[in-house]
Design an enzyme around this catalytic site. Sequence first.
Site, short mmCIF file in Angstrom:
data_model
loop_
_atom_site.label_atom_id
_atom_site.label_comp_id
_atom_site.label_asym_id
_atom_site.label_seq_id
_atom_site.Cartn_x
_atom_site.Cartn_y
_atom_site.Cartn_z
N TRP A 159 -3.11 -23.04 14.63
CA TRP A 159 -1.81 -22.76 14.03
C TRP A 159 -1.89 -21.35 13.42
O TRP A 159 -2.83 -21.07 12.66
CB TRP A 159 -1.55 -23.81 12.95
CG TRP A 159 -0.27 -23.67 12.19
CD1 TRP A 159 0.97 -23.43 12.70
CD2 TRP A 159 -0.11 -23.78 10.76
NE1 TRP A 159 1.90 -23.39 11.68
CE2 TRP A 159 1.26 -23.60 10.48
CE3 TRP A 159 -0.98 -24.03 9.71
CZ2 TRP A 159 1.77 -23.65 9.19
CZ3 TRP A 159 -0.48 -24.09 8.43
CH2 TRP A 159 0.89 -23.90 8.18
N ASP A 240 -7.42 -30.47 8.60
CA ASP A 240 -5.98 -30.29 8.42
C ASP A 240 -5.31 -31.42 9.19
O ASP A 240 -5.41 -31.49 10.43
CB ASP A 240 -5.54 -28.92 8.95
CG ASP A 240 -4.06 -28.65 8.65
OD1 ASP A 240 -3.37 -29.58 8.19
OD2 ASP A 240 -3.60 -27.52 8.89
N LYS A 276 6.12 -33.62 8.77
CA LYS A 276 6.46 -34.15 10.09
C LYS A 276 6.63 -35.67 10.07
O LYS A 276 7.63 -36.20 10.53
CB LYS A 276 5.36 -33.82 11.11
CG LYS A 276 4.69 -32.49 10.93
CD LYS A 276 5.55 -31.34 11.37
CE LYS A 276 4.86 -30.05 10.98
NZ LYS A 276 5.46 -28.88 11.54
#
Length: 431
Positions: A159, A240, A276
Amino acid sequence: MAMAVAIRRAGSTASMRRITAGVGLRSMSSWWRSVEPAPKDPILGVTEAFLADPSPDKVNVGVGAYRDDNGKPVVLDCVREAERRIAGASYMEYLPMGGSVKMVEETLKLAYGDNSEFIKDKRIAAIQSLSGTGACRIFADFQKRFRPESQIYIPVPTWSNHHNIWRDAQVPQKTYHYYHPETKGLNFSALMDDVKDAPNGSVFLLHACAHNPTGVDPTEEQWREISQLFKVKGHFAFFDMAYQGFASGDPERDAKSIRIFLEDGHQIGISQSYAKNMGLYGQRVGCLSVLCEEEKQAVAVKSQLQQLARPMYSNPPLHGALIVSTILGDPELKSLWLKEVKGMADRIIGMRSELRENLEKIGSPLSWEHITKQIGMFCYSGLTPEQVDRMTKEYHIYMTRNGRISMAGVTTGNVGYLANAIHAVTTTDSS
Ligand code: LMR
């Protein structure tokens, strides 16, 4: 100093006024005059460009934000119900520096397991964070403060914001192999070589599930091997976990990588986010946790994490945390949430099949197997930056230049159009 001398020399009040006015004007317009515009963010910049495009055909598969089959943002039913219950309550006080204790408790259960001995033994230092970004950033600052000589090993690719986060925390970055462009899968042997070659006791950033941007995760067996090698090398794993639930549709299954590391006795760190999996993008709710050897250490670490947060934002926001704790603290709302997470994951899995089928039906000579093999919110299509530019210029389809497609933005209404555009840019020259 120079100004004081000038004022003394000038003597009169009138000339003093002239001097101070001149200095004021200069300083108002001077020191940031040479500041150049910052480069566009590779992900959020795509949304800006999408919004500015007046075309009725435009499609946004850039940012990783879930949409329903009509392309509309979704507020989960469990969230609506939690908001209904919260409405009208007196709750505007500051949260403590470490955030909502109840929200953090529930969040730890998702990562470490409902019956985790580490939770029972109070061995986890944890604070509410400003979503996953905030958790990563506080951890990076913690790393810089207490292990200043260390580096962070980051997968290639990752990311894009991971690089910004550790750069701004002034932690030097190293990379490790992850994705294999030819197989469009995991480059496991190169990854293991890099883990082996890193100095003992290195700090690694791992994506717990639904790797962003590739959608490629190690298998369970591979996670076991990675964990074993980490043990031998004494490496520290920072996970993460921004997409728990989005890989398989089941948050419990998606925590497997973390559970393997816990079984093997690692002390790990975790960044969790509800952007999310609860659709709480703008609420910025997350959690940073660090597993310690014993309770006393956890108390000390938590106090240091809080101290990092205090001068940055003082204490985290309240409303999103209340939504999360209301949902997870109520068995009925929690099972509704689990159903809704599965619904989102299943719609994405369905769109993967449709996109692949459409490309095959059109007669694309290329293999699109990876679309259905990869998991989570993203498909790492293999499109080159130039092909992506054509997708945008010729078809008004917005995606990141690394070829990532946010499958959450694909719908039954646009999947055919998307497949046609992909086929065109991968088989013809620029028009
Ligand atoms: C993404 O990768 O698109 C999301 O995580 C949104 C973001 O903040 O970059």
